[in-house]
Write an enzyme that holds these catalytic residues in place. Structure first.
Site, PDB file in Angstrom:
ATOM      1  CG  MET A  28      -4.538   0.419  -3.375  1.00  0.00           C
ATOM      2  SD  MET A  28      -3.521   0.943  -1.970  1.00  0.00           S
ATOM      3  CE  MET A  28      -4.491   0.315  -0.597  1.00  0.00           C
ATOM      4  CG  ASP A  55       4.469  -0.946  -9.362  1.00  0.00           C
ATOM      5  OD1 ASP A  55       4.165  -2.061  -8.900  1.00  0.00           O
ATOM      6  OD2 ASP A  55       3.754   0.055  -9.228  1.00  0.00           O
TER       7      ASP A  55
END
EC number: 2.4.2.1
Length: 239
Positions: free
Chosen positions: A181, A205
């Protein structure tokens, strides 16, 4: 002189700052890897520290989540505290099946769905890229440490909980290595204000398989990323 978001003085920060998103991880990095550590910022709980690594002065400070937050801190570090190089050290989610949990990704460039770089670049596309020498030094540091780092594009998303699942197919088609992000915003800020920047991420992940690392695993694998960042700084000093 202190800014609205950083209560430090010129000279408190080193010319190189490692920046995780989480201020508590910044504290962990400082306490684990640096010597002679002192706190240099605590405004809004965004902890910053300065110490030495193998005798080299280095700072570490959190930047929060998302491009707006990291843009504030990186801009102020560069323009008000003389910081020349910023290395984001964070996590990312993988979208390609050949990118695995715990892989280290060096962000050579960063795509984004944010308009922040178009705002600063007069509504034109801006190629948000890392500094070449910093990329090369990180790759060399990873090799020396025996870490098989991946190098390529990241995707800096404005939404953590995105409703657009089809975008992951597009990312995979275009070879994006990981979703995070901040990288595109940090690269834009560095370019605007004449600094250098790099993002190094650990895959925490996998968006396709829904695999996730545990907290204990993240502690260990994230340390590889930090070592790469720190050793790359020393390599940069030799240039």
């Amino acid at each position: 002189m202190a800014t609205p978001h950083i209560n430090a003085e010129m000279g408190d920060f080193a010319d190189v700052v490692l920046m995780p998103g989480d201020p508590l991880r910044a504290k962990h990095i400082a306490e684990t890897f640096l010597e002679d550590v002192r706190e240099v910022n605590n405004v809004r709980g965004m902890l910053g520290f300065t110490g030495t690594y193998k005798g080299r002065k280095i700072s570490v400070m959190g930047h929060g989540m998302g491009i707006p937050s990291c843009s504030i801190y990186t801009k102020e570090l560069i323009t008000d505290f003389g910081v020349k190089k910023i290395i984001r050290v964070g996590s990312c989610g993988a979208v390609r099946m050949d990118v695995k949990l715990r892989d280290v990704v060096i962000g050579m460039g960063a795509c984004t769905d944010s308009k922040v770089n178009r705002i600063r670049f007069k509504d034109h596309d801006f190629a948000a890229i890392a500094d070449f020498d910093m990329v090369r030094n990180a790759v060399d540091a990873a090799k020396a440490l025996g870490v098989d780092a991946r190098v390529g594009n990241l995707f800096s998303a404005d939404l953590f909980y995105s409703p657009d699942g089809e975008m992951f197919d597009v990312m995979e088609k275009y070879g994006v290595l990981g979703v995070e992000m901040e990288a595109a915003g940090i690269y834009g800020v560095a370019a605007e204000f004449g600094a250098k920047a790099l993002t190094i991420c650990t895959v925490s992940d996998h968006i396709r398989t829904h695999e996730q690392t545990t907290a204990a695993e993240r502690q260990t694998t994230f340390n590889d990323m930090i070592k790469i960042a720190l050793e790359s700084v020393l390599l940069g000093d030799q240039e």
